[in-house]
Design an enzyme around this catalytic site. Sequence first.
Site, PDB file in Angstrom:
ATOM      1  N   LYS A   1       1.793   1.881   0.457  1.00 48.38           N
ATOM      2  CA  LYS A   1       1.004   1.801   1.688  1.00 48.38           C
ATOM      3  C   LYS A   1       1.070   3.096   2.499  1.00 48.38           C
ATOM      4  CE  LYS A   1       0.751  -3.173   2.135  1.00 48.38           C
ATOM      5  NZ  LYS A   1       1.554  -3.617   0.962  1.00 48.38           N
TER       6      LYS A   1
HETATM    7  C1  LIG Z   1       1.019  -4.437  -0.079  1.00 43.73           C
HETATM    8  C2  LIG Z   1       1.696  -4.386  -1.395  1.00 43.73           C
HETATM    9  C3  LIG Z   1       1.082  -4.868  -2.572  1.00 43.73           C
HETATM   10  C4  LIG Z   1      -0.289  -5.534  -2.573  1.00 43.73           C
HETATM   11  O1  LIG Z   1      -1.321  -4.640  -2.299  1.00 43.73           O
HETATM   12  P1  LIG Z   1      -2.776  -5.174  -1.845  1.00 43.73           P
HETATM   13  O2  LIG Z   1      -3.517  -3.964  -1.429  1.00 43.73           O
HETATM   14  O3  LIG Z   1      -2.514  -6.099  -0.682  1.00 43.73           O
HETATM   15  O4  LIG Z   1      -3.378  -5.877  -2.995  1.00 43.73           O
HETATM   16  C5  LIG Z   1       1.763  -4.745  -3.773  1.00 43.73           C
HETATM   17  N1  LIG Z   1       2.991  -4.198  -3.828  1.00 43.73           N
HETATM   18  C6  LIG Z   1       3.619  -3.726  -2.721  1.00 43.73           C
HETATM   19  C7  LIG Z   1       4.990  -3.150  -2.852  1.00 43.73           C
HETATM   20  C8  LIG Z   1       3.000  -3.793  -1.470  1.00 43.73           C
HETATM   21  O5  LIG Z   1       3.635  -3.339  -0.381  1.00 43.73           O
END
Ligand SMILES: *Cc1c(COP(=O)(O)O)cnc(C)c1O
Length: 469
Positions: A113
């Site tokens: 993220k």
């Molecule tokens: C947020 C997240 C996801 C999922 O991603 P999306 O964009 O919501 O599909 C998967 N793995 C981790 C470690 C995350 O922080």
Amino acid sequence: MRYVSTRGGMAPATFSDILLGGLAPDGGLTLPEDYPTLTPGELASWRELSYPELAFAILRKFADDLPAEDLRTLIDKTYTVEAFHTEDITPVKTLLDGVGLLELSNGPTLAFKDIALQLLGNLFEYALLKTGGHLNILGATSGDTGSSAEYAMRGKHGIRVFMLSPHQKMSRFQTAQMFSLQDPNIFNIAVHGVFDDCQDMVKAVSHDAEFKARYAIGTVNSINWARVAAQIVYYFKGWLAVTEHDDQEVSFAVPSGNFGNICAGYIAKRMGLPIRRLILATNENNVLDEFFRTGVYRVRKPDQVAHTSSPSMDISKASNFERFIYDVVGRDPAVVRELWRQVDDYGFFDLSGTDAFRNIQQFGFISGSSNHPNRMAIIRRVYQECGVMIDTHTADGLKVGLEYREEGVPLLCLETALPAKFEESITEALGRLPERPTGYENIEELPQRFEVMDAEVDQIKHYIVRHAG
Ligand SMILES: *Cc1c(COP(=O)(O)O)cnc(C)c1O
């Protein structure tokens, strides 16, 4: 480029218009009116570009109303070796022959993220400086998103962050990561209660329209368009890293929750990137896998969401999914409105037996799910066979990815977090603690700065009144 809403009720807008927003005014999600496509030779001309150069080449197509030099400066300031600890920003690590990890977790909070949110912090600051406005970001977190948002917004002019988390319920590592931030614009609030109590407080404040407007309350949720746009870049970067010719296809395996990450891959494919398959992996909370297998999109009630060892994928509904469905139903906002009315009224919609679902193959998706024993097994296998430690979310992606691996087609699995964030699960799988990247060794010993509060809306409102920008 102009942006429209999936529900059809927004006048076409620019990138700058929608930058700070979440939902469109009509309750839909924003998308480009048309996806930009690659010009002949463009992909080839990108082979030698650095990550920031590539990001600029792609994002200028989406943010064409920002002065090019401003966009370039913001991107250069974001994707640095200091922040991501590697020149490539998102390097590929080979696991097996034809199978690689696309490393997305080298940023400050060790999760993918950061890639979008670090840019968002700079974009938000830039937009607010232009208008002289300010923003008080209010959020609730059980760990990942909150720390990513705080590290993106720390020290930014015109922005304050109020982040609620359940008191003493996050891991020691996650708590330390957030609470050790000493920046005066970051406010950590530990709430006596569980994550849902925190989220309810945020919702209550957001539903008070007068308070929200008066104190310029905003959010950084995963439906923000700029976040999706920033994520498109690393699909190109990964593809360029494992190909030599411009017609070579690559498949991507994506650990998925809110459909944000894989939505970016889908848009990269629509732009003309030769992606063979987008392999969507869920954990036990398999809302999306169910849809791709059956055509039924059935959201879960909060008490039906399993708490798993890949917690960032524990979702009840996939908040970005509406963007994709809009395309699936031929970009007809009336159909989208009707489908989400059905979700609101009955908790599901069913596209099985429709032309839209029969034609869904053309979009390149395929799906599967994983569970706790699968995760443990794949973490062990990758450690033993390749000497590489992966986290539980990446393990879900790799488990499903390998099931759909095809001879001669490179497979890239997106690494969405580092194992250091999930010590308990790694210890269970491997009988040892994960390595920690340099600089994170003693994070629990740093002084912490946070406020403890009861789960009462009035308390958070008073706190915001006293501390808002
Ligand atoms: C947020 C997240 C996801 C999922 O991603 P999306 O964009 O919501 O599909 C998967 N793995 C981790 C470690 C995350 O922080």
